[in-house]
Design a protein around this motif. Structure first.
Motif, PDB file in Angstrom:
ATOM      1  N   VAL A  72       0.852  -1.201   0.000  1.00  0.00           N
ATOM      2  CA  VAL A  72       0.000   0.000   0.000  1.00  0.00           C
ATOM      3  C   VAL A  72       0.881   1.241   0.000  1.00  0.00           C
ATOM      4  CG1 VAL A  72      -1.676   1.349   1.317  1.00  0.00           C
ATOM      5  CG2 VAL A  72      -1.958  -1.136   1.114  1.00  0.00           C
ATOM      6  N   GLU A  73       1.933   1.214   0.814  1.00  0.00           N
ATOM      7  CA  GLU A  73       2.871   2.337   0.860  1.00  0.00           C
ATOM      8  C   GLU A  73       3.522   2.559  -0.501  1.00  0.00           C
ATOM      9  OE1 GLU A  73       6.676   3.836   3.570  1.00  0.00           O
ATOM     10  OE2 GLU A  73       6.339   1.680   3.274  1.00  0.00           O
ATOM     11  N   THR A  74       3.873   1.460  -1.171  1.00  0.00           N
ATOM     12  CA  THR A  74       4.525   1.554  -2.474  1.00  0.00           C
ATOM     13  C   THR A  74       3.600   2.146  -3.531  1.00  0.00           C
ATOM     14  OG1 THR A  74       5.927  -0.359  -2.012  1.00  0.00           O
ATOM     15  CG2 THR A  74       5.629   0.240  -4.321  1.00  0.00           C
ATOM     16  N   LEU A  75       2.368   1.645  -3.617  1.00  0.00           N
ATOM     17  CA  LEU A  75       1.441   2.170  -4.619  1.00  0.00           C
ATOM     18  C   LEU A  75       1.098   3.624  -4.320  1.00  0.00           C
ATOM     19  CD1 LEU A  75      -0.157   1.718  -7.143  1.00  0.00           C
ATOM     20  CD2 LEU A  75      -1.959   0.627  -5.798  1.00  0.00           C
ATOM     21  N   THR A  76       1.013   3.958  -3.057  1.00  0.00           N
ATOM     22  CA  THR A  76       0.789   5.356  -2.673  1.00  0.00           C
ATOM     23  C   THR A  76       1.946   6.224  -3.143  1.00  0.00           C
ATOM     24  OG1 THR A  76      -0.478   4.671  -0.725  1.00  0.00           O
ATOM     25  CG2 THR A  76       0.394   6.919  -0.727  1.00  0.00           C
TER      26      THR A  76
ATOM     27  N   MET B 131       3.945   5.638  -5.668  1.00  0.00           N
ATOM     28  CA  MET B 131       3.896   5.735  -7.113  1.00  0.00           C
ATOM     29  C   MET B 131       2.905   6.805  -7.559  1.00  0.00           C
ATOM     30  SD  MET B 131       4.076   1.627  -8.050  1.00  0.00           S
ATOM     31  CE  MET B 131       4.285   1.783  -9.826  1.00  0.00           C
ATOM     32  N   MET B 132       1.769   6.879  -6.871  1.00  0.00           N
ATOM     33  CA  MET B 132       0.745   7.859  -7.231  1.00  0.00           C
ATOM     34  C   MET B 132       1.072   9.251  -6.709  1.00  0.00           C
ATOM     35  SD  MET B 132      -1.154   6.175  -9.165  1.00  0.00           S
ATOM     36  CE  MET B 132      -2.162   7.623  -9.441  1.00  0.00           C
ATOM     37  N   ASP B 133       1.681   9.321  -5.532  1.00  0.00           N
ATOM     38  CA  ASP B 133       2.003  10.632  -4.936  1.00  0.00           C
ATOM     39  C   ASP B 133       2.975  11.419  -5.800  1.00  0.00           C
ATOM     40  OD1 ASP B 133       0.335  10.362  -2.799  1.00  0.00           O
ATOM     41  OD2 ASP B 133       1.901   9.948  -1.314  1.00  0.00           O
ATOM     42  N   LYS B 134       3.827  10.724  -6.524  1.00  0.00           N
ATOM     43  CA  LYS B 134       4.754  11.454  -7.394  1.00  0.00           C
ATOM     44  C   LYS B 134       4.003  12.244  -8.462  1.00  0.00           C
ATOM     45  CE  LYS B 134       7.313   7.751  -8.208  1.00  0.00           C
ATOM     46  NZ  LYS B 134       8.368   6.903  -8.828  1.00  0.00           N
ATOM     47  N   MET B 135       2.820  11.759  -8.821  1.00  0.00           N
ATOM     48  CA  MET B 135       1.988  12.479  -9.775  1.00  0.00           C
ATOM     49  C   MET B 135       1.068  13.484  -9.097  1.00  0.00           C
ATOM     50  SD  MET B 135       0.735   9.813 -12.739  1.00  0.00           S
ATOM     51  CE  MET B 135       0.452   8.390 -11.687  1.00  0.00           C
ATOM     52  N   ASN B 136       0.342  13.034  -8.081  1.00  0.00           N
ATOM     53  CA  ASN B 136      -0.784  13.803  -7.547  1.00  0.00           C
ATOM     54  C   ASN B 136      -0.484  14.658  -6.332  1.00  0.00           C
ATOM     55  OD1 ASN B 136      -2.372  12.525  -9.515  1.00  0.00           O
ATOM     56  ND2 ASN B 136      -2.792  10.791  -8.159  1.00  0.00           N
ATOM     57  N   LYS B 137       0.573  14.332  -5.607  1.00  0.00           N
ATOM     58  CA  LYS B 137       0.922  15.102  -4.407  1.00  0.00           C
ATOM     59  C   LYS B 137       2.151  15.977  -4.624  1.00  0.00           C
ATOM     60  CE  LYS B 137       2.070  14.478   0.513  1.00  0.00           C
ATOM     61  NZ  LYS B 137       2.240  13.486   1.614  1.00  0.00           N
ATOM     62  N   TYR B 138       3.204  15.381  -5.157  1.00  0.00           N
ATOM     63  CA  TYR B 138       4.451  16.131  -5.341  1.00  0.00           C
ATOM     64  C   TYR B 138       4.569  16.732  -6.742  1.00  0.00           C
ATOM     65  CZ  TYR B 138       5.587  13.473  -1.140  1.00  0.00           C
ATOM     66  OH  TYR B 138       5.572  12.917   0.116  1.00  0.00           O
ATOM     67  N   HIS B 139       3.789  16.239  -7.674  1.00  0.00           N
ATOM     68  CA  HIS B 139       3.743  16.770  -9.054  1.00  0.00           C
ATOM     69  C   HIS B 139       5.110  16.769  -9.730  1.00  0.00           C
ATOM     70  CE1 HIS B 139      -0.344  17.935  -8.102  1.00  0.00           C
ATOM     71  NE2 HIS B 139       0.086  18.575  -7.033  1.00  0.00           N
ATOM     72  N   VAL B 140       5.881  15.711  -9.474  1.00  0.00           N
ATOM     73  CA  VAL B 140       7.188  15.580 -10.115  1.00  0.00           C
ATOM     74  C   VAL B 140       7.150  14.574 -11.271  1.00  0.00           C
ATOM     75  CG1 VAL B 140       8.468  16.242  -8.042  1.00  0.00           C
ATOM     76  CG2 VAL B 140       7.920  13.816  -8.441  1.00  0.00           C
TER      77      VAL B 140
ATOM     78  N   ALA C 203     -10.333   4.547  -7.310  1.00  0.00           N
ATOM     79  CA  ALA C 203     -10.056   3.695  -6.160  1.00  0.00           C
ATOM     80  C   ALA C 203      -8.781   4.173  -5.486  1.00  0.00           C
ATOM     81  CB  ALA C 203      -9.904   2.230  -6.588  1.00  0.00           C
ATOM     82  N   THR C 204      -8.709   4.000  -4.171  1.00  0.00           N
ATOM     83  CA  THR C 204      -7.480   4.307  -3.443  1.00  0.00           C
ATOM     84  C   THR C 204      -6.538   3.109  -3.566  1.00  0.00           C
ATOM     85  OG1 THR C 204      -8.255   3.339  -1.366  1.00  0.00           O
ATOM     86  CG2 THR C 204      -8.804   5.668  -1.783  1.00  0.00           C
ATOM     87  N   PRO C 205      -5.259   3.301  -3.274  1.00  0.00           N
ATOM     88  CA  PRO C 205      -4.354   2.147  -3.276  1.00  0.00           C
ATOM     89  C   PRO C 205      -4.842   1.023  -2.369  1.00  0.00           C
ATOM     90  CG  PRO C 205      -3.068   4.155  -3.278  1.00  0.00           C
ATOM     91  CD  PRO C 205      -4.507   4.572  -3.103  1.00  0.00           C
ATOM     92  N   GLU C 206      -5.373   1.390  -1.203  1.00  0.00           N
ATOM     93  CA  GLU C 206      -5.881   0.366  -0.278  1.00  0.00           C
ATOM     94  C   GLU C 206      -7.033  -0.411  -0.903  1.00  0.00           C
ATOM     95  OE1 GLU C 206      -4.380   3.794   2.326  1.00  0.00           O
ATOM     96  OE2 GLU C 206      -5.414   3.536   0.416  1.00  0.00           O
ATOM     97  N   GLU C 207      -7.954   0.287  -1.526  1.00  0.00           N
ATOM     98  CA  GLU C 207      -9.113  -0.364  -2.130  1.00  0.00           C
ATOM     99  C   GLU C 207      -8.704  -1.259  -3.291  1.00  0.00           C
ATOM    100  OE1 GLU C 207     -12.416   3.170  -1.185  1.00  0.00           O
ATOM    101  OE2 GLU C 207     -11.301   3.130  -3.087  1.00  0.00           O
TER     102      GLU C 207
END
Length: 422
Positions: A232-236, A238-247, A403-407
């Motif tokens: 879950v941490e890993t998929l989060t 992977m997505m955070d680089k796009m949606n949270k940090y925008h890198v 869906a969230t990474p957890e879902e």
């Protein structure tokens, strides 16, 4: 490098093996003691048949009492033909298998265990092959194949963008933390430049979770471990680089362009992609190099490989072993591969791949072989295509915000448990 297998073989193969007749239609020794081996392969194709002929010539020169009679087929047709030959009790003595299909054939009892032959062969040293690559072609702790060639994925980076941003180049000590810090400095949204990119799909996922100590299945593939905190941490991440940090660019921001094209255009500073892109990037108008991928708790790198296996029913076991060993670790085969750019041998002796290491770009080609020390293989199950399709659908939901990474991983766990039970 082909990554997908043909999994419709399983039931028919089982029938062919279990119902096999007592005699094998392989060629035995002639009156003068010469053995003719039947060899079946897909990787030479039309481009490298001459190189295969050169390998056979070199092998037969060293082994004058062994002849190699080869047959080639395209990858799309290969496994159907191989299935027919095995079921018809006319299997080749030696045949090629990509890693995914190797696991299937080994698990169904179609392959000859090589350990007794290896122990008898005083001329062969297992350490002549990268240890991890050698062990990848084991099943249940026994050697059933010999790695023939490989490719992998590493971190490509644009040195000009790093220099402009005043950021130090990636090194072996980097973790995700250092990658993110560098990516934030390298991202220049005004000019459409992004710090880092890795695709969100099945192949990238199973490798990236390994960088965080995660897995899809336990070691003996009897338990689903995909819905773990590490994953879950890993998929989060992977997505955070796009949606949270925008890198990392979203698919919308990529506007249909391939990530490799964006790298060539100087719009991505760090890119995880395959070494097969070396030629594609050689003429870009900036300096670039490669490094090992940063991990979180450990390093992990893809391993796309072809190997050679010996039919369990061969009448020519010792000769077949010599051919498989020659193709895997001999100086002659390695040199022919390197000189013709026909994939890479997984040999441990740098001198055998000197010609490859001396080419540029990239300058740091030794990274390609260092990555073998932390290779991870795909989690192969019988319902392979269903598993990869199911992962693709759930990961797409995460990318689309459905869906969230957890879902998503909870859904994967449920469906994968069903596949495993089948």
């Amino acid at each position: 490098m082909k990554k997908s297998g043909i999994w419709a073989i399983i039931l028919f193969l089982l029938v062919g093996i279990s119902a096999g007749c007592s005699s094998e239609k392989t060629t035995g020794a002639s009156k003068d003691g010469t053995v003719t081996l039947k060899y079946f392969a897909f990787s030479p194709g039309e481009d490298h048949e001459d190189e295969l002929k050169a390998m056979i010539e070199a092998f037969e020169k060293k082994n004058p009492k062994i002849k190699v009679d080869y047959e080639l087929a395209s990858f799309d047709d290969y496994f159907t033909k191989l299935q027919t030959q095995i079921a018809g009790n006319n299997a080749p003595d030696v045949f090629e298998l990509n890693y995914e299909n190797f696991v299937s054939y080994a698990s169904k009892g179609a392959l000859l265990e090589l350990d007794p032959l290896i122990e008898k062969d005083t001329n062969f040293k297992p350490d002549s092959i990268n240890k991890k690559a050698y062990e990848a072609f084991q099943y249940d702790g026994k050697q059933y194949g010999m790695v023939e060639s490989f490719s992998n994925v590493v971190l490509f980076y644009n040195k000009d963008l790093f220099d402009k941003a005043g950021v130090e180049y990636p090194n072996e000590s980097w973790t995700w933390k250092e990658e993110l810090a560098a990516a934030e400095k390298l991202t220049d949204k005004k000019n459409g430049v992004y710090g880092t990119y890795a695709p969100v799909q099945f192949w990238e996922f199973y490798k990236t979770i390994a960088q965080n100590g995660g897995s899809i299945l336990n070691e003996d593939k009897t338990e689903v471990t995909v819905n773990s905190p590490e994953n879950v941490e890993t998929l989060t991440w992977m997505m955070d680089k796009m949606n949270k940090y925008h890198v990392t660019p979203t698919e919308k921001e990529m506007s249909g362009q391939a990530n490799e094209d964006l790298f060539k255009a100087g719009k991505i500073a760090m890119l995880r992609t395959g070494i097969w892109m070396f030629d594609g990037f050689k003429d870009v108008p900036f300096k670039w190099d490669i490094a090992l991928e940063p991990g979180n708790t450990q390093k992990a790198h893809h391993f796309f490989a072809n190997g050679l296996a010996v039919s369990k029913k061969t009448k020519n076991a010792e000769a077949a072993w010599k051919w498989a060993q020659f193709m895997s670790s001999s100086e002659e085969a390695a040199k022919i591969r390197i000189d013709s750019a026909w994939e890479l041998p997984a040999v441990s002796n740098d001198a055998l791949v000197k010609g490859y290491l001396e080419k540029s770009p990239p300058e740091s080609r030794d990274v390609v072989f260092k990555a073998l020390d932390t290779l991870v293989v795909p989690p192969v199950i019988e319902e392979w295509s269903k598993m990869t399709d199911m992962f693709g659908k759930e990961l797409d939901k995460v990318k689309l915000g459905q869906a969230t990474p957890e879902e998503a991983l909870k859904n994967v766990e449920k469906e994968l448990n069903t596949l495993i039970k089948k």
